[in-house]
Enzyme design. Sequence first.
Site, PDB file in Angstrom:
ATOM      1  CE  LYS A 162      31.047 -29.593  -2.272  1.00 18.22           C
ATOM      2  NZ  LYS A 162      30.205 -28.384  -2.434  1.00 18.22           N
ATOM      3  CG  HIS A 176      35.060 -22.613   1.180  1.00 23.85           C
ATOM      4  ND1 HIS A 176      34.765 -21.734   2.211  1.00 23.85           N
ATOM      5  CD2 HIS A 176      34.198 -23.660   1.325  1.00 23.85           C
ATOM      6  CE1 HIS A 176      33.778 -22.237   2.933  1.00 23.85           C
ATOM      7  NE2 HIS A 176      33.424 -23.389   2.417  1.00 23.85           N
ATOM      8  CE1 TYR A 208      30.963 -20.461   8.349  1.00 25.03           C
ATOM      9  CE2 TYR A 208      32.451 -20.395   6.476  1.00 25.03           C
ATOM     10  CZ  TYR A 208      31.480 -21.041   7.211  1.00 25.03           C
ATOM     11  OH  TYR A 208      31.020 -22.269   6.812  1.00 25.03           O
ATOM     12  NE  ARG A 267      32.958 -29.458   0.909  1.00 23.31           N
ATOM     13  CZ  ARG A 267      34.155 -29.026   0.522  1.00 23.31           C
ATOM     14  NH1 ARG A 267      35.217 -29.815   0.690  1.00 23.31           N
ATOM     15  NH2 ARG A 267      34.307 -27.838  -0.022  1.00 23.31           N
ATOM     16  CG  HIS A 302      27.484 -28.232   5.788  1.00 29.36           C
ATOM     17  ND1 HIS A 302      28.492 -28.900   5.115  1.00 29.36           N
ATOM     18  CD2 HIS A 302      27.504 -26.950   5.319  1.00 29.36           C
ATOM     19  CE1 HIS A 302      29.090 -28.062   4.275  1.00 29.36           C
ATOM     20  NE2 HIS A 302      28.513 -26.893   4.385  1.00 29.36           N
ATOM     21  NE  ARG A 304      32.520 -27.360   4.842  1.00 28.52           N
ATOM     22  CZ  ARG A 304      33.728 -27.367   4.302  1.00 28.52           C
ATOM     23  NH1 ARG A 304      34.709 -28.008   4.914  1.00 28.52           N
ATOM     24  NH2 ARG A 304      33.975 -26.741   3.159  1.00 28.52           N
TER      25      ARG A 304
END
Length: 304
Positions: free
Chosen positions: A176, A274, A283, A152, A248, A251
């Site tokens: 995160k 994630h 994806y 990120r 992004h 990524r």
Amino acid sequence: MADLEHTWRRYRRNFETYLRLERGMAANSVGAYLQDYDHLSRYMVEQGKEPEQVELCDLQQLLKSFADINIAPASQRRMIAGWRMFYKMLVVEDALKDSPADLLDLPIRPKHLPDVLNDDEITAIQATFDRSTPDGERNYVIVEVLYGCGLRVSELVNMKLSNIYADEQMLRIIGKGDKERWVPINERALELLAEYIHHVRSHITPKPGEERYVFLNRRGAHLSRQMVFMFLKDAVSAAGINKTVSPHSLRHSFATELVQNGADLRAVQEMLGHESISTTEIYTHLTRDTLRNTIAAFHPHYKK
């Protein structure tokens, strides 16, 4: 009105304390939830309602007002999460028996897939940077690291020198919620990173408190997310790429390459950081579209 505003401000302080101490959230997450709270409080003050008086219909009306001004469904979902957290606090503290936010319908997540870049497009973007200049070399390396590691942009600009484990070819990334993960870095990206640190960054005097950051601007401060957005946007335009590209996108491109070439989805999930495998599964949808387009292009019955 003044008393009502005071009440909502008091609850905001309580909510911030709850998020930081009870939930143990990172500063960025706390800030996001407080922003959601501020949207809620402003509207409810206008309606003359205290926090405990808010009903489901009030929240639905607020949500409708956002939809009417074309606030994106993803942003609406984000706000609902903040409201639910606030009312969860009130239930935990026995201020309410039930949360009015629990029955809110989440806006449908749009089924749009992000623009991704292929390897040639990444090369074309990098070719726009003047590598004889400090900024050009830095930006070249940033694109390589974002694309090569799937970071990120916030993770990249906050990366410290101590996060680079060159011998293991790994980066220790704080993502995160202050969650730590280890991400492999390929040999080319690692070499470029080392060259930048030793031959470009070493000539910049960091500002006090900025000494540990990897990527610095010419004034010695670590880069902002906006700065990366801006130079990448200019580079995409200079490369003549007609796609909507942000940091992004690099990524997304990293993950798409892995999945389309047969990488294990759980491994990709771990590298991207994630929390849920369902986030990574986008994806696989990209891969299915590629397969479908391939059949459409080459199967004779699809051409009839």
